[in-house]
Design a protein around this motif. Structure first.
Motif, mmCIF file in Angstrom:
data_model
loop_
_atom_site.group_PDB
_atom_site.id
_atom_site.type_symbol
_atom_site.label_atom_id
_atom_site.label_comp_id
_atom_site.label_asym_id
_atom_site.label_seq_id
_atom_site.Cartn_x
_atom_site.Cartn_y
_atom_site.Cartn_z
ATOM 1 N N ASP A 69 0.850 -1.190 0.000
ATOM 2 C CA ASP A 69 0.000 0.000 0.000
ATOM 3 C C ASP A 69 0.887 1.242 0.000
ATOM 4 N N THR A 70 1.473 1.523 -1.140
ATOM 5 C CA THR A 70 2.499 2.563 -1.243
ATOM 6 C C THR A 70 1.981 3.966 -0.955
ATOM 7 N N ASP A 71 0.716 4.223 -1.220
ATOM 8 C CA ASP A 71 0.184 5.555 -0.939
ATOM 9 C C ASP A 71 -0.547 5.629 0.391
ATOM 10 N N LYS A 72 -0.492 4.536 1.159
ATOM 11 C CA LYS A 72 -1.007 4.480 2.541
ATOM 12 C C LYS A 72 -2.447 4.962 2.657
ATOM 13 N N ASP A 73 -3.300 4.476 1.747
ATOM 14 C CA ASP A 73 -4.704 4.857 1.792
ATOM 15 C C ASP A 73 -5.610 3.748 2.339
#
Length: 90
Positions: A69-73
């Motif tokens: 979850d690279t954009d931490k959403d």
């Protein structure tokens, strides 16, 4: 001498066929990922929560969720998963 020639021929054939086999394996894994993603996405929103990944049997995804979850959403998309897989197959 014949044995050496056979070994050389086998090695040459293996070097020629290895990239194709690697590409086939990548495509097989990618198809499997897409199928599992679709089955695990229970609400059909095109995203997986960590719980959906767990419930869908995607244990590696669930275990590595925060890294994927690279954009931490709070969810992962198929594009994020495909990106991770492509990086592994380089």
């Amino acid at each position: 001498m014949k044995t050496l020639a056979k070994i050389a021929a086998f090695a040459a054939a293996a070097m020629f066929l290895a990239p194709a086999a690697h590409a086939d394996m990548y495509q097989d894994r990618l198809n499997e990922l897409r199928t599992k993603f679709k089955a695990s996405d229970t609400n059909k929103d095109g995203k997986l929560t960590q719980q959906e990944a767990k419930d869908g049997g995607m244990t590696r995804i669930a275990a590595n969720f925060s890294r994927i979850d690279t954009d931490k959403d709070g969810f992962v998309t198929l594009a994020q998963l495909e990106s991770q897989m492509a990086a592994r197959f380089k």
